[in-house]
Design a protein around this motif. Structure first.
Motif, PDB file in Angstrom:
ATOM      1  N   SER A 264      -6.211  50.912 -14.586  1.00  0.00           N
ATOM      2  CA  SER A 264      -7.194  49.733 -13.903  1.00  0.00           C
ATOM      3  C   SER A 264      -6.833  49.883 -12.433  1.00  0.00           C
ATOM      4  O   SER A 264      -5.799  50.051 -11.987  1.00  0.00           O
ATOM      5  CB  SER A 264      -6.563  48.268 -14.388  1.00  0.00           C
ATOM      6  OG  SER A 264      -6.017  47.682 -13.623  1.00  0.00           O
ATOM      7  N   VAL A 265      -7.993  49.614 -11.626  1.00  0.00           N
ATOM      8  CA  VAL A 265      -8.015  49.818 -10.197  1.00  0.00           C
ATOM      9  C   VAL A 265      -8.938  48.677  -9.749  1.00  0.00           C
ATOM     10  O   VAL A 265      -9.852  48.566  -9.918  1.00  0.00           O
ATOM     11  CB  VAL A 265      -8.611  51.036  -9.574  1.00  0.00           C
ATOM     12  CG1 VAL A 265      -8.617  51.000  -8.125  1.00  0.00           C
ATOM     13  CG2 VAL A 265      -7.647  52.327 -10.020  1.00  0.00           C
ATOM     14  N   LYS A 266      -8.122  47.552  -8.941  1.00  0.00           N
ATOM     15  CA  LYS A 266      -8.797  46.352  -8.455  1.00  0.00           C
ATOM     16  C   LYS A 266      -8.144  46.203  -7.169  1.00  0.00           C
ATOM     17  O   LYS A 266      -6.969  46.356  -7.131  1.00  0.00           O
ATOM     18  CB  LYS A 266      -8.658  45.449  -9.510  1.00  0.00           C
ATOM     19  CG  LYS A 266      -9.558  45.157 -10.789  1.00  0.00           C
ATOM     20  CD  LYS A 266      -9.496  43.826 -11.145  1.00  0.00           C
ATOM     21  CE  LYS A 266     -10.367  43.929 -12.568  1.00  0.00           C
ATOM     22  NZ  LYS A 266      -9.329  44.074 -13.961  1.00  0.00           N
ATOM     23  N   ASP A 267      -9.097  45.904  -6.258  1.00  0.00           N
ATOM     24  CA  ASP A 267      -8.907  45.624  -5.002  1.00  0.00           C
ATOM     25  C   ASP A 267      -7.569  46.591  -4.357  1.00  0.00           C
ATOM     26  O   ASP A 267      -6.783  45.936  -3.672  1.00  0.00           O
ATOM     27  CB  ASP A 267      -8.398  44.090  -4.653  1.00  0.00           C
ATOM     28  CG  ASP A 267      -8.936  43.048  -5.701  1.00  0.00           C
ATOM     29  OD1 ASP A 267     -10.199  43.149  -5.738  1.00  0.00           O
ATOM     30  OD2 ASP A 267      -8.290  42.354  -6.274  1.00  0.00           O
ATOM     31  N   GLY A 268      -8.092  47.753  -4.593  1.00  0.00           N
ATOM     32  CA  GLY A 268      -7.188  48.864  -4.106  1.00  0.00           C
ATOM     33  C   GLY A 268      -5.917  48.961  -4.852  1.00  0.00           C
ATOM     34  O   GLY A 268      -4.767  49.707  -4.562  1.00  0.00           O
ATOM     35  N   LYS A 269      -5.619  47.957  -5.766  1.00  0.00           N
ATOM     36  CA  LYS A 269      -4.430  48.192  -6.813  1.00  0.00           C
ATOM     37  C   LYS A 269      -4.416  49.017  -7.876  1.00  0.00           C
ATOM     38  O   LYS A 269      -5.274  48.874  -8.668  1.00  0.00           O
ATOM     39  CB  LYS A 269      -3.911  46.670  -6.602  1.00  0.00           C
ATOM     40  CG  LYS A 269      -2.465  46.546  -6.214  1.00  0.00           C
ATOM     41  CD  LYS A 269      -1.989  45.044  -6.724  1.00  0.00           C
ATOM     42  CE  LYS A 269      -1.831  44.942  -8.195  1.00  0.00           C
ATOM     43  NZ  LYS A 269      -1.379  43.623  -8.464  1.00  0.00           N
ATOM     44  N   GLU A 270      -4.053  50.201  -7.778  1.00  0.00           N
ATOM     45  CA  GLU A 270      -3.946  51.247  -8.751  1.00  0.00           C
ATOM     46  C   GLU A 270      -3.095  51.071  -9.671  1.00  0.00           C
ATOM     47  O   GLU A 270      -1.883  50.879  -9.626  1.00  0.00           O
ATOM     48  CB  GLU A 270      -4.068  52.602  -8.326  1.00  0.00           C
ATOM     49  CG  GLU A 270      -4.513  53.751  -9.227  1.00  0.00           C
ATOM     50  CD  GLU A 270      -4.468  54.920  -8.775  1.00  0.00           C
ATOM     51  OE1 GLU A 270      -5.409  55.409  -7.959  1.00  0.00           O
ATOM     52  OE2 GLU A 270      -3.523  55.716  -8.740  1.00  0.00           O
ATOM     53  N   LEU A 271      -3.489  51.071 -11.165  1.00  0.00           N
ATOM     54  CA  LEU A 271      -2.372  51.126 -12.097  1.00  0.00           C
ATOM     55  C   LEU A 271      -2.843  52.063 -13.250  1.00  0.00           C
ATOM     56  O   LEU A 271      -3.839  52.026 -13.883  1.00  0.00           O
ATOM     57  CB  LEU A 271      -2.553  49.565 -12.504  1.00  0.00           C
ATOM     58  CG  LEU A 271      -1.173  49.249 -13.833  1.00  0.00           C
ATOM     59  CD1 LEU A 271      -0.894  47.659 -13.341  1.00  0.00           C
ATOM     60  CD2 LEU A 271      -1.637  49.470 -15.120  1.00  0.00           C
ATOM     61  N   TYR A 272      -2.022  52.898 -13.312  1.00  0.00           N
ATOM     62  CA  TYR A 272      -2.109  53.954 -14.423  1.00  0.00           C
ATOM     63  C   TYR A 272      -1.023  53.831 -15.550  1.00  0.00           C
ATOM     64  O   TYR A 272       0.116  53.955 -14.948  1.00  0.00           O
ATOM     65  CB  TYR A 272      -2.487  55.275 -14.131  1.00  0.00           C
ATOM     66  CG  TYR A 272      -3.763  55.491 -13.682  1.00  0.00           C
ATOM     67  CD1 TYR A 272      -4.328  56.444 -14.708  1.00  0.00           C
ATOM     68  CD2 TYR A 272      -4.539  55.313 -12.828  1.00  0.00           C
ATOM     69  CE1 TYR A 272      -5.809  57.036 -14.856  1.00  0.00           C
ATOM     70  CE2 TYR A 272      -5.841  55.620 -12.397  1.00  0.00           C
ATOM     71  CZ  TYR A 272      -6.556  56.477 -13.259  1.00  0.00           C
ATOM     72  OH  TYR A 272      -7.619  56.841 -13.217  1.00  0.00           O
ATOM     73  N   VAL A 273      -0.970  53.913 -16.637  1.00  0.00           N
ATOM     74  CA  VAL A 273       0.068  53.700 -17.594  1.00  0.00           C
ATOM     75  C   VAL A 273       0.772  54.953 -17.360  1.00  0.00           C
ATOM     76  O   VAL A 273       0.555  56.093 -17.229  1.00  0.00           O
ATOM     77  CB  VAL A 273      -0.231  53.545 -18.933  1.00  0.00           C
ATOM     78  CG1 VAL A 273      -0.580  52.041 -19.335  1.00  0.00           C
ATOM     79  CG2 VAL A 273      -1.463  54.714 -19.443  1.00  0.00           C
ATOM     80  N   LYS A 274       2.100  54.875 -17.598  1.00  0.00           N
ATOM     81  CA  LYS A 274       2.964  56.145 -17.378  1.00  0.00           C
ATOM     82  C   LYS A 274       4.104  56.126 -18.520  1.00  0.00           C
ATOM     83  O   LYS A 274       4.007  55.284 -19.352  1.00  0.00           O
ATOM     84  CB  LYS A 274       3.985  55.877 -16.156  1.00  0.00           C
ATOM     85  CG  LYS A 274       3.297  55.915 -14.627  1.00  0.00           C
ATOM     86  CD  LYS A 274       4.009  55.932 -13.731  1.00  0.00           C
ATOM     87  CE  LYS A 274       3.427  56.383 -12.236  1.00  0.00           C
ATOM     88  NZ  LYS A 274       2.487  54.986 -12.129  1.00  0.00           N
TER      89      LYS A 274
END
Ligand SMILES: Nc1ncnc2c1ncn2[C@@H]1O[C@H](COP(=O)(O)OP(=O)(O)OP(=O)(O)O)[C@@H](O)[C@H]1O
Ligand SMILES: [Mg+2]
Lengths: 215, 251
Positions: B69-79
């Motif tokens: 999920s990428v919202k407002d430049g905040k990237e979150l990829y599961v690891k």
């Protein structure tokens, strides 16, 4: 001097040449991989340092590098270099050849299509598994001819250690030739190098054939 | 719950906006085809769904679990483990197969199940043989990819993807690297998977095939979903861009 004695002395020198050859390969082949990883490191200072190292190793004569490795510690730190000559030779040759091997590995690794990495990723292979199982075996096949070239050059380059007065076959041949005023030892030494390289080429060809089960 | 949910996906390459706010969802057992002109972003969509490319915005989830999920430049990829688990939900069949040339057909199919999923060798081999049989390649298990035709390679690649038992299989133009006479054999294999109700997302230029096989079709144009619906709805809608696109195929 009888031919017999001459042959025996040259053979002993040849043993030294072989030893330098074998140890240099033993260290430089894996070290080349380490250098490659440094060369493509994402840490900029590391990759820059390694790049400079490679360019110096490839841009200056090996003979000069050997002189520096051998005499450097004495001039710099007044180190006693008495028993150190052989170490300096193996160090100098290994570091020099590692630079060449690193560049060979790099061109091989870069020639593997991106799709191989992507397929591996999709199949769930981790980074090191991908490299060791998918990429490296293919790279070995690709770089083998270039590695063969370097190995053959190394056979001949072992003669350069005469510059630090190490007694191997070439030095023996020179001594005998000067003492006996004959070119025969050079001819024989040439024969040794030639046969050695012939065997090297033959062995490498066997490897190449073994890897020819796919293309 | 949707098996795959992509919401408001955006993706650019060096300033070129390739995906402009695309949302798609795929239900379990559904077959979705993605069609559209060259450069419309179809491959990029699949590459984002399979996490080969990072998205610039939006959210991707599988079975309700957020994968990226990428919202407002905040990237979150599961690891880590979670990433591994989610990655095991999907497989991808590439246009140019990407088989491992140094592995035999059998090893191409069995190596990941054995060494990645750590499943029992005997069981994996038995399953692989059954898959090869289904692909019509039972006599090829010891062959190397270079000894196979393009169509055979693609069928091996499909078997390789299936061997990991994914919940959803993506195909990126699985037949467009093949000679026309080899296309049929690969399409038949995909059709046989459809009959088994395997969830699939297929990017293809084979219009008759898409129409025949799909539950739903998405027509992409310039990085947007221009038209979406059942095959009848999409092909017979009289949508101007769609008709212009279809004209090139003489459908
Ligand atoms: N890695 C990349 N770097 C830069 N641009 C890219 C990259 N991948 C894709 N593009 C560009 O993105 C656009 C969409 O490409 P994409 O491959 O998704 O289209 P496509 O719909 O699959 O087309 P085709 O039917 O030809 O396969 C194209 O203009 C392409 O040049
Ligand atoms: Mg494409």
């Amino acid at each position: 001097m009888s031919l017999n004695v001459m042959l025996r002395q040259l053979t002993m020198g040849f043993g030294q040449s072989c030893l330098i050859f074998a140890l240099t390969l033993l260290f430089s082949l894996p070290l080349g991989m380490v250098v490659y990883f440094g060369r493509v490191s994402r840490i900029k200072p590391v990759s820059w340092l390694v790049k400079i190292y490679i360019s110096i190793m490839r841009g200056t004569p090996l003979m000069l590098q050997l002189l520096i490795w051998y005499f450097g510690p004495f001039y710099l730190w007044k180190m006693n270099i008495g028993g150190y000559k052989f170490t300096a030779i193996i160090l100098g040759c290994s570091l020099n050849y590692a630079a060449y091997f690193a560049e060979i590995y790099r061109s091989g690794i870069e020639s593997i299509p991106k799709g191989q990495y992507e397929a591996a990723q999709l199949l769930g292979y981790g980074k090191s598994q991908t490299f060791l199982k998918i990429i490296l075996p293919q790279v070995i096949k690709i770089v083998l001819p270039s590695v063969t070239n370097e190995v053959i050059t190394l056979v001949k380059d072992t003669s350069l250690v005469y510059s630090v007065s190490y007694i191997e076959m070439f030095a023996v041949a020179k001594q005998i030739a000067a003492a006996q005023t004959t070119v025969l030892p050079f001819v024989i030494a040439g024969g040794f190098y030639y046969i050695f390289n012939f065997v090297v080429a033959w062995v490498m060809e066997l490897f190449e054939k073994k890897l020819n089960y796919y293309h | 719950m949707n098996l795959l949910e992509m919401k408001h996906i955006r993706k650019s390459f060096d300033g070129l906006e390739v995906l402009k706010d695309i949302s798609i969802s795929v239900k379990e057992g559904e077959i979705l085809s993605v069609i559209g002109p060259s450069g419309s972003g179809k491959s990029t969509l699949l590459r984002c769904a399979t996490m080969l490319e990072h998205i610039d915005g939006g959210e991707i989830s599988y079975l309700g679990e957020i994968a990226a999920s990428v919202k407002d430049g905040k990237e979150l990829y599961v690891k880590g483990e979670k990433r591994k688990q989610i990655s095991s939900y999907f497989g991808l069949v590439f246009q140019n197969f990407n088989l491992f040339p140094h592995y035999s057909v059998m090893r191409n199919i069995t190596d990941a199940p054995i060494h990645v999923q750590k499943r029992a060798k005997a069981e994996v081999y038995a399953e692989a043989r059954a898959l090869l049989k289904k692909m019509g390649l039972e006599d090829k298990e010891d062959a190397y990819p270079c000894q196979l035709s393009g169509g055979q390679c693609q069928r091996v690649a499909i078997a390789r993807a299936l061997a990991l038992n994914p919940k959803i299989l993506f195909f990126d133009e699985p037949t467009s690297a093949l000679d026309p006479e080899l296309t049929g054999e690969v399409l038949r294999v995909i059709k046989s998977l459809a009959d088994l109700k395997i969830t699939m997302v297929i990017v293809t230029h084979e219009m008759a095939f898409a129409r025949d096989i799909s539950d739903r079709i998405i027509f992409m144009d310039k990085g947007l979903v221009a038209l979406e619906g059942t095959p009848e709805e999409v092909f017979d809608a009289g949508h101007a861009r769609m008709q212009e696109f279809l004209g090139k195929f003489n459908v």
